[in-house]
Scaffold this motif. Sequence first.
Motif: not given
Length: 231
Positions: A131-143, A161-164
Amino acid sequence: MVVHTSSAAEAAAPTTRERILIEALNLFAQSGYGGASMRELARRVGIRESSLYNHFAGKAAILEAIVAEHGPASSASRLEEPRYKQLARQPAAFCRQFALDLVEQWSDPREHQFQKVITAERNRVPGIRAKFADHFYAREQSLMTDYFRGFALAGLVATPDPRETARLFAAGLIYIRLEHYVMGATPSSRPKVIEAIDRYLAFFLSLIAAGNGDDKKRKPKGETRGKAAPD
């Protein structure tokens, strides 16, 4: 006539749920998740142990609620606030606001307790690590990626590359945190941290400034069809 009055302190008093989370964070940081008991938590909050279950299903649910209110979760939530959306066409102001909010978060003693707890417990409590590593970090990175993609499409920054670019921005801030809050014997003073933030932001924004190189060749990755021309 009856006059009803209430002080600002009463209005700002934490709810029972908030008190439970505050005391749970203190207890988990002191005794560890495994060593903390619901009985001791209830004693600290000043309620019956059975009353805890009116707010949380159990100790794991309390830890999940703590995770949801700190770290990347709180950063992600900020990115969805109107004050950030108003900066969707102001990359410099956006980056500085995000960095300053992180400084406030890093300076909060509760954040230090949270990092101690999550570092110790993320491998011991089922579901917390994912939950911590995947859900929250993924959400922050996506936003964050969405913001930099918007800046690029509006011609306000130059990035292939906006993501990088978002990851690079976050990486520099993480390093500042390690240098000024984690690795030293004591945290750096706020002016010293702000100085480091300003120096980093000036450098980072110069790297992605619109007009760097040939803008026509620096298309946001995935935003146009066809193969981009080589740099």
